[in-house]
Design an enzyme around this catalytic site. Structure first.
Site, PDB file in Angstrom:
ATOM      1  N   GLU A  61       0.824  -1.204   0.000  1.00  0.00           N
ATOM      2  CA  GLU A  61       0.000   0.000   0.000  1.00  0.00           C
ATOM      3  C   GLU A  61       0.866   1.265   0.000  1.00  0.00           C
ATOM      4  O   GLU A  61       0.505   2.275  -0.614  1.00  0.00           O
ATOM      5  CB  GLU A  61      -0.924  -0.010   1.220  1.00  0.00           C
ATOM      6  CG  GLU A  61      -1.980  -1.097   1.195  1.00  0.00           C
ATOM      7  CD  GLU A  61      -1.464  -2.468   1.613  1.00  0.00           C
ATOM      8  OE1 GLU A  61      -2.222  -3.448   1.499  1.00  0.00           O
ATOM      9  OE2 GLU A  61      -0.289  -2.566   2.044  1.00  0.00           O
ATOM     10  N   GLY A 315      13.516  -2.410   1.017  1.00  0.00           N
ATOM     11  CA  GLY A 315      13.461  -1.272   0.119  1.00  0.00           C
ATOM     12  C   GLY A 315      14.255  -1.418  -1.167  1.00  0.00           C
ATOM     13  O   GLY A 315      14.484  -0.426  -1.862  1.00  0.00           O
ATOM     14  N   GLU A 316      14.682  -2.651  -1.519  1.00  0.00           N
ATOM     15  CA  GLU A 316      15.487  -2.837  -2.721  1.00  0.00           C
ATOM     16  C   GLU A 316      14.832  -3.743  -3.754  1.00  0.00           C
ATOM     17  O   GLU A 316      15.496  -4.211  -4.674  1.00  0.00           O
ATOM     18  CB  GLU A 316      16.857  -3.412  -2.352  1.00  0.00           C
ATOM     19  CG  GLU A 316      17.722  -2.467  -1.537  1.00  0.00           C
ATOM     20  CD  GLU A 316      19.146  -2.970  -1.392  1.00  0.00           C
ATOM     21  OE1 GLU A 316      20.061  -2.270  -1.866  1.00  0.00           O
ATOM     22  OE2 GLU A 316      19.341  -4.062  -0.824  1.00  0.00           O
TER      23      GLU A 316
END
EC number: 2.4.99.12
Length: 431
Positions: A61, A315-316
């Site tokens: 989201e 986050g990668e």
């Protein structure tokens, strides 16, 4: 709207269990105490008041809301983001807690949905609008938004048939909650109809498509990919990624891929588990399968002998997709599943395979399947066959990507429609 007494009593009774779960997943006492303060108060000081408040439950989201959040930050609006999960908050901070937005952006956990706690949160942060992303509905949150005269919009809204059936079992809670929303911006007509059937206000429920089609690769990704392709000597390797995986997907797929990885030194599989608490478990699985494995968290790289690369970082995901020729998007082989976002790899022209349990993204996936733009495997064995087919037949992967780009292009534009609606509410707030 007023939330039912039974709902508030139930929340009071389960509060100790909620706190126990927070303690169980905390890695140390200070982390537990900090999270409890954000969930139950007293809350962190507000960096800004009169902010645009986005609530995004988790990573998916947050990624969906990213272009909207960026849009308003770039215009100089203060933005507050709340998340329900640790991974969601980590993603929010990775995206926006940077020098450029340091004075405008704040990320905290969503407070527990007890009336007095939510009331205290509104009083402290004083947002001017509340934007709930996808299906994140909390009765007291919406109730207090109305009490504080804060417009509440459900944006990029989606609702599966299964979720609709669950909401239908508690009409005394669901109908007032939906009618308390200022507006619902639905991804598709099926979602719109389900909300209507549950009692939403027909006049404030419109179809505007999915923001996810408007996503773009992060700035700087191309340079990072070129560097790793060179540094890790990946240009001649056949790279597949299995991403956002849940148990037992990794075990099923790696077991079936083991022979191929052993026979072909050019092959490498990047594994990106959905939840960080499972990173060590997946490493141990790779060890038990006797697969040569390196880990991102240890600063290791893909070597010539690497068979599995465990991307145990946050986050990668875009990076791992971009290094691949084909990927599997997880949460779609496990039970009950539900699937994850297929649009990220497709935007990057990465051939995409999924399993049969994708109800969280039903309308999006169905359109790509109909266009023959992704591959659907009914079980782990078929998924592996399809992954290998794309690796070994570049023409197949290229055709999938060409068809996927056509679907992406004809669905873009939802972001601007969302902005147009939100701006009208912001204009009213500023009067």
């Amino acid at each position: 709207m007023t939330t039912p007494i039974w709902y508030n009593l139930a929340l009071l009774l389960i509060k100790p269990l909620y706190q126990w779960r927070i303690k169980k997943r905390a890695t140390h006492l200070e982390q537990y105490q900090a999270e409890c303060l954000e969930r139950f108060g007293p809350f962190q000081p507000a960096l800004n008041t009169a902010s645009i408040w986005f609530h995004a439950v988790s990573v998916g989201e947050t990624n969906a809301a990213q272009p909207l959040i960026e849009h308003y930050l770039k215009l100089g609006h203060a933005v507050l983001v709340t998340n329900t999960t640790k991974t969601g908050q980590a993603r929010s901070k990775a995206l926006f807690a940077q020098a450029e937005y340091a004075q405008l952006f704040q990320a905290v956990y969503l407070p527990a949905d007890q009336k007095q706690i939510v009331r205290a949160f509104f009083a402290k942060y004083q947002p001017k609008i509340l934007l709930l992303v996808e299906t994140e509905l909390w009765p007291n949150l919406i109730d207090q938004a109305n009490q504080f005269a804060v417009p509440s919009l459900l944006i990029n809204a989606r609702l599966s048939e299964k979720s609709a059936q669950a909401y239908a079992k508690v009409p005394s809670l669901t109908q007032p909650m939906l009618q308390g929303l200022s507006q619902i911006l639905a991804q598709d007509q099926a979602t719109q109809q389900r909300f209507n059937d549950l009692g939403a206000n027909l006049n404030n429920n419109k179809v505007v498509g999915s923001i996810k089609y408007d996503i773009q690769a992060p700035a700087g990704l191309a340079e990072q990919v070129v560097k790793l392709l060179l540094d890790w000597q990946l240009a001649e390797r056949k790279v597949m990624t299995i991403a956002s995986t849940h148990a037992p997907e990794e075990q099923q797929l790696l077991t079936l891929l083991k022979a191929k990885l052993e026979q072909n030194p050019d092959y490498v599989c990047i594994v990106v588990p959905r939840h960080p608490e499972r990173f060590d478990t997946i490493f141990n699985l790779c060890q038990s399968l006797q697969l040569e494995t390196q880990r991102r968290s240890l600063g290791q790289r893909i070597e010539a002998h690497t068979q599995v690369y465990l991307a145990d970082s946050m986050g990668e995901l875009w990076l791992w997709y971009a290094l691949s020729q084909v990927c599997f998007v997880g949460g779609s082989l496990n039970e009950p599943g539900g699937g994850h976002n297929i649009l990220e790899p497709l935007v990057l022209n990465v051939a995409t395979v999924i399993g049969p349990n994708y109800f969280n993204f039903q309308s999006i996936v169905d359109e790509f399947i109909e266009a023959k733009a992704i591959l659907l495997g009914q079980d782990a064995e078929q998924v592996v066959q399809q992954l290998l087919a794309c690796i070994e037949n570049p023409d197949l992967a290229e055709q999938l990507n060409t068809d996927a780009q056509h679907v992406l292009m004809r669905n873009r534009g939802s972001l601007q429609q969302h902005i147009d609606v939100i701006d009208k509410y912001l204009a009213d707030c500023d009067q």
